[in-house]
Design a protein around this motif. Structure first.
Motif, PDB file in Angstrom:
ATOM      1  N   UNK A   2      26.694  35.593   0.326  1.00 23.69           N
ATOM      2  CA  UNK A   2      27.759  35.427   1.325  1.00 23.69           C
ATOM      3  C   UNK A   2      28.111  36.714   2.075  1.00 23.69           C
ATOM      4  N   UNK A   3      27.836  37.867   1.479  1.00 23.85           N
ATOM      5  CA  UNK A   3      28.236  39.111   2.154  1.00 23.85           C
ATOM      6  C   UNK A   3      27.214  39.593   3.185  1.00 23.85           C
ATOM      7  N   UNK A   4      26.126  38.840   3.380  1.00 25.33           N
ATOM      8  CA  UNK A   4      25.096  39.250   4.342  1.00 25.33           C
ATOM      9  C   UNK A   4      24.930  38.211   5.442  1.00 25.33           C
ATOM     10  N   UNK A   5      24.400  38.666   6.608  1.00 25.35           N
ATOM     11  CA  UNK A   5      24.076  37.649   7.593  1.00 25.35           C
ATOM     12  C   UNK A   5      22.678  37.115   7.311  1.00 25.35           C
ATOM     13  N   UNK A   6      22.598  35.798   7.310  1.00 25.73           N
ATOM     14  CA  UNK A   6      21.357  35.103   7.009  1.00 25.73           C
ATOM     15  C   UNK A   6      20.946  34.319   8.250  1.00 25.73           C
ATOM     16  N   UNK A   7      19.688  34.507   8.689  1.00 28.10           N
ATOM     17  CA  UNK A   7      19.200  33.782   9.860  1.00 28.10           C
ATOM     18  C   UNK A   7      18.024  32.909   9.466  1.00 28.10           C
ATOM     19  N   UNK A   8      18.122  31.642   9.809  1.00 29.98           N
ATOM     20  CA  UNK A   8      17.019  30.713   9.517  1.00 29.98           C
ATOM     21  C   UNK A   8      15.979  30.783  10.625  1.00 29.98           C
ATOM     22  N   UNK A   9      14.732  31.055  10.262  1.00 29.56           N
ATOM     23  CA  UNK A   9      13.672  31.112  11.273  1.00 29.56           C
ATOM     24  C   UNK A   9      12.393  30.453  10.751  1.00 29.56           C
ATOM     25  N   UNK A  10      11.477  30.222  11.649  1.00 31.78           N
ATOM     26  CA  UNK A  10      10.105  29.949  11.245  1.00 31.78           C
ATOM     27  C   UNK A  10       9.243  31.059  11.822  1.00 31.78           C
ATOM     28  N   UNK A  11       8.786  31.946  10.935  1.00 37.34           N
ATOM     29  CA  UNK A  11       7.950  33.067  11.394  1.00 37.34           C
ATOM     30  C   UNK A  11       6.634  32.532  11.950  1.00 37.34           C
ATOM     31  N   UNK A  12       6.199  31.419  11.368  1.00 40.04           N
ATOM     32  CA  UNK A  12       4.912  30.854  11.760  1.00 40.04           C
ATOM     33  C   UNK A  12       4.964  30.237  13.152  1.00 40.04           C
ATOM     34  N   UNK A  13       6.014  29.484  13.437  1.00 41.89           N
ATOM     35  CA  UNK A  13       6.083  28.775  14.712  1.00 41.89           C
ATOM     36  C   UNK A  13       7.074  29.385  15.704  1.00 41.89           C
ATOM     37  N   UNK A  14       7.819  30.387  15.271  1.00 39.63           N
ATOM     38  CA  UNK A  14       8.694  31.090  16.205  1.00 39.63           C
ATOM     39  C   UNK A  14      10.078  30.488  16.385  1.00 39.63           C
ATOM     40  N   UNK A  15      10.422  29.473  15.606  1.00 37.30           N
ATOM     41  CA  UNK A  15      11.748  28.870  15.749  1.00 37.30           C
ATOM     42  C   UNK A  15      12.859  29.896  15.510  1.00 37.30           C
ATOM     43  N   UNK A  16      13.808  29.928  16.443  1.00 39.34           N
ATOM     44  CA  UNK A  16      15.020  30.752  16.298  1.00 39.34           C
ATOM     45  C   UNK A  16      14.745  32.257  16.299  1.00 39.34           C
ATOM     46  N   UNK A  17      13.585  32.656  16.815  1.00 41.47           N
ATOM     47  CA  UNK A  17      13.183  34.055  16.706  1.00 41.47           C
ATOM     48  C   UNK A  17      14.059  34.970  17.573  1.00 41.47           C
ATOM     49  N   UNK A  18      14.615  34.429  18.661  1.00 36.73           N
ATOM     50  CA  UNK A  18      15.500  35.259  19.498  1.00 36.73           C
ATOM     51  C   UNK A  18      16.758  35.666  18.747  1.00 36.73           C
ATOM     52  N   UNK A  19      17.302  34.700  17.976  1.00 35.25           N
ATOM     53  CA  UNK A  19      18.475  34.996  17.139  1.00 35.25           C
ATOM     54  C   UNK A  19      18.138  36.103  16.149  1.00 35.25           C
ATOM     55  N   UNK A  20      16.923  36.028  15.618  1.00 39.54           N
ATOM     56  CA  UNK A  20      16.460  37.047  14.673  1.00 39.54           C
ATOM     57  C   UNK A  20      16.437  38.430  15.326  1.00 39.54           C
ATOM     58  N   UNK A  21      15.899  38.504  16.563  1.00 41.31           N
ATOM     59  CA  UNK A  21      15.856  39.812  17.241  1.00 41.31           C
ATOM     60  C   UNK A  21      17.262  40.338  17.507  1.00 41.31           C
ATOM     61  N   UNK A  22      18.170  39.433  17.852  1.00 43.81           N
ATOM     62  CA  UNK A  22      19.563  39.864  18.018  1.00 43.81           C
ATOM     63  C   UNK A  22      20.110  40.426  16.713  1.00 43.81           C
ATOM     64  N   UNK A  23      19.760  39.770  15.621  1.00 46.20           N
ATOM     65  CA  UNK A  23      20.208  40.218  14.298  1.00 46.20           C
ATOM     66  C   UNK A  23      19.688  41.609  13.962  1.00 46.20           C
ATOM     67  N   UNK A  24      18.496  41.921  14.423  1.00 44.09           N
ATOM     68  CA  UNK A  24      17.922  43.246  14.169  1.00 44.09           C
ATOM     69  C   UNK A  24      18.782  44.357  14.781  1.00 44.09           C
ATOM     70  N   UNK A  25      19.292  44.086  15.981  1.00 41.31           N
ATOM     71  CA  UNK A  25      20.141  45.090  16.632  1.00 41.31           C
ATOM     72  C   UNK A  25      21.376  45.373  15.779  1.00 41.31           C
TER      73      UNK A  25
END
Ligand SMILES: Nc1nc2c(ncn2[C@@H]2O[C@H](COP(=O)(O)OP(=O)(O)O)[C@@H](O)[C@H]2O)c(=O)[nH]1
Ligand SMILES: [Mg+2]
Lengths: 127, 210
Positions: B183-206
């Motif tokens: 609960x104390x971390x941000x968790x992002x659901x993605x599919x690395x294989x198919x690219x689902x939600x990958x933009x949210x992931x890049x935002x999370x990296x920032x």
């Protein structure tokens, strides 16, 4: 048959990190399951895994590890402060650390009220 | 004396002109979560090339792999980092599992040996990271001791963490369960294989490395 060895916290308390980890791995390598009172430091947990990797050879295939920490589920606000305070006073002698040889313990499932230790079937072990 | 002076001057000059240090971004997690698949996705998206081999047999990555100077852009901001794909962390390795997967005994034993070294290296490299992405297989129990140990070690070292619940293309993948476990971390659901939600992931990296 499965053998457990209880290790009270005071037995490792005064040891440096490297010797703590060695003490525990030595027991596991005798095919026994360690029940350690309390818990290791985070870095020691990682060291334990690294040492287990170094020791993999022949029948020894690594470890199964589980740390049971009664306060873990409720680490918020005041409770967190309190548990930090206890940690300060008691060192890390709260909770329980289970370390078993992977050749005997297949998986350790934990939830707040029970611990399930899945052992390998005997006929698997005998071959 | 001259030497000391020289080295002093070069140090001062170096410091003056040093480029901002590149952030070292590590990929951690248990074997087969999809670290290398995600590394390849990042490299393909921003460099147009792959990074490493992916396999359904565990411990395909057995050495630390580094891709330098990746620059990503999101919402007008830019982030430069060196990406470090690690073998990840496990507490046990049984060469017989590789044999079961169809490998010859000799090759399986070799793979197991290399895999143990890879895990030791992954642990050593924890200290070298500026930020870490923990890649978990969203279809599996997130609350395993290996995962907890990884999270705990990063926390103890004050290294920022982003948790990814991967394989969201599979029905069994459960981001909420992963989020509930950490609960104390941000968790992002993605599919690395198919690219689902990958933009949210890049935002999370920032948020962790920016
Ligand atoms: N369905 C699905 N499979 C994935 C995904 N990401 C990785 N995989 C598969 O999971 C396996 C392990 O992937 P890999 O990247 O080698 O994992 P690593 O050990 O963490 O580096 C491979 O068979 C991948 O094709 C994903 O997003 N969805
Ligand atoms: Mg990999």
């Amino acid at each position: 048959m499965v053998t457990f060895q209880f290790v009270p916290y005071h037995e490792i308390e005064d040891l440096g990190s490297a010797r703590r980890v060695k003490r525990l791995i030595d027991i596991v390598k005798q095919n026994k399951i360690v029940l350690l009172q309390g818990r290791l430091k985070e870095e020691e947990e990682a060291d334990l895994i690294a040492i287990a990797m170094e020791e993999i050879k022949g029948k020894f295939k690594g470890i199964e590890l589980a740390v049971i920490n009664p306060e873990e589920k409720s680490k918020e606000g005041l409770k967190r402060l309190r548990s930090n305070f206890y940690n300060l006073v008691l060192g890390d002698r709260q909770g329980l650390t289970i370390i078993g040889p992977a050749s005997i313990v297949k998986d350790i499932k934990k939830d707040p009220t029970k611990i399930e230790l899945l052992t390998k079937e005997a006929r698997n072990r005998r071959k | 004396m001259i030497n000391i002076l020289k080295s002093f001057i070069s140090k001062v000059l170096n410091n003056l002109f040093k480029k901002k240090k590149n952030v070292r971004l590590g990929l951690y997690g248990p074997p087969n979560g999809g670290k290398t698949t995600l590394a390849n996705r990042i490299c393909k998206d921003w460099l147009g090339e792959d990074m490493g081999d992916v396999s359904n047999i565990a411990h395909e990555t057995r050495e630390i792999q580094i891709k330098e100077q990746i620059s990503i852009k999101s919402k007008g901001k830019e982030l430069d980092f060196n990406l470090v794909d690690t073998p990840g962390i496990a507490t046990k390795i049984d060469y017989e599992e590789f044999v079961k997967a169809g490998m010859k005994e000799k090759k399986a034993k070799q793979r197991a040996k290399e895999a143990t070294k890879g895990i030791i290296d992954s642990i050593k490299w924890l200290d070298e990271m500026d930020a870490v992405i923990i890649v978990l297989d969203g279809t599996k129990d997130p609350y395993t001791q290996v995962n907890i140990t990884i999270v705990g070690n990063l926390q103890a070292r004050n290294i920022p963490v982003l948790i990814v619940a991967n394989k969201s293309d599979l029905k069994k993948s459960d981001v909420k369960k992963v989020q509930a476990a950490y609960p104390q971390y941000s968790v992002i659901g993605i599919s690395a294989k198919y690219g689902n939600n990958i933009d949210k992931f890049y935002e999370g990296l920032f948020a962790i490395a920016g």
